[in-house]
Design a protein around this motif. Structure first.
Motif, mmCIF file in Angstrom:
data_model
loop_
_atom_site.group_PDB
_atom_site.id
_atom_site.type_symbol
_atom_site.label_atom_id
_atom_site.label_comp_id
_atom_site.label_asym_id
_atom_site.label_seq_id
_atom_site.Cartn_x
_atom_site.Cartn_y
_atom_site.Cartn_z
ATOM 1 N N ARG A 1 27.316 1.968 -19.865
ATOM 2 C CA ARG A 1 27.397 3.427 -19.663
ATOM 3 C C ARG A 1 26.344 3.879 -18.663
ATOM 4 O O ARG A 1 26.627 4.704 -17.793
ATOM 5 C CB ARG A 1 27.198 4.172 -20.977
ATOM 6 N N LYS B 1 23.959 12.272 -29.937
ATOM 7 C CA LYS B 1 23.602 10.911 -30.366
ATOM 8 C C LYS B 1 24.691 9.875 -30.092
ATOM 9 O O LYS B 1 24.907 8.955 -30.874
ATOM 10 C CB LYS B 1 23.235 10.891 -31.862
ATOM 11 N N GLU B 2 25.380 10.013 -28.960
ATOM 12 C CA GLU B 2 26.339 9.004 -28.536
ATOM 13 C C GLU B 2 25.576 7.784 -28.022
ATOM 14 O O GLU B 2 24.424 7.901 -27.595
ATOM 15 C CB GLU B 2 27.252 9.565 -27.437
ATOM 16 N N GLY C 1 25.784 14.262 -24.361
ATOM 17 C CA GLY C 1 26.333 13.439 -25.439
ATOM 18 C C GLY C 1 25.313 12.441 -25.967
ATOM 19 O O GLY C 1 25.178 12.253 -27.178
#
Length: 108
Positions: A89, A82-83, A77
């Protein structure tokens, strides 16, 4: 050997999640090809998971399999779709990786 089979099963889990992401963005025949890839990767992932659990503890094997899939899918992702790669995270991804390694370390 079955740990290697389990790792490959986890990588196929990442592959089927990747195919879902690509299918979402595709149209026409390309979409159906990505869904076909999803089904192939899903089948291979499950078949290899079944093989690995014949000798590995089911709780550990399933946790490692889903962990590899989760970590790999997050990384796909970030790098492919391109998350955002926010600090939190990455922190939680690191704790997940540590947990997977810990489970393998304490399993017989």
């Amino acid at each position: 050997m079955n740990w290697i089979v389990l790792i490959v099963a986890g990588l196929f889990e990442v592959a089927f999640a990747f195919c879902l992401g690509k299918a979402k963005a595709a149209t026409g025949n390309e979409m159906y090809l990505w869904y076909a890839g999803f089904l192939v990767a899903l089948f291979l992932s499950m078949a290899l998971l079944i093989k690995a659990t014949q000798t590995l503890p089911i709780g550990t094997a399933y946790a490692v399999w889903t962990g590899i899939g989760a970590v790999g899918t997050v990384l796909v992702g970030i790098f492919v779709f391109k998350e955002p790669a926010t600090f939190l995270r990455i922190v939680f991804l690191s704790t997940l990786i540590g947990s997977i390694i810990g489970l393998k370390a304490v399993s017989q």
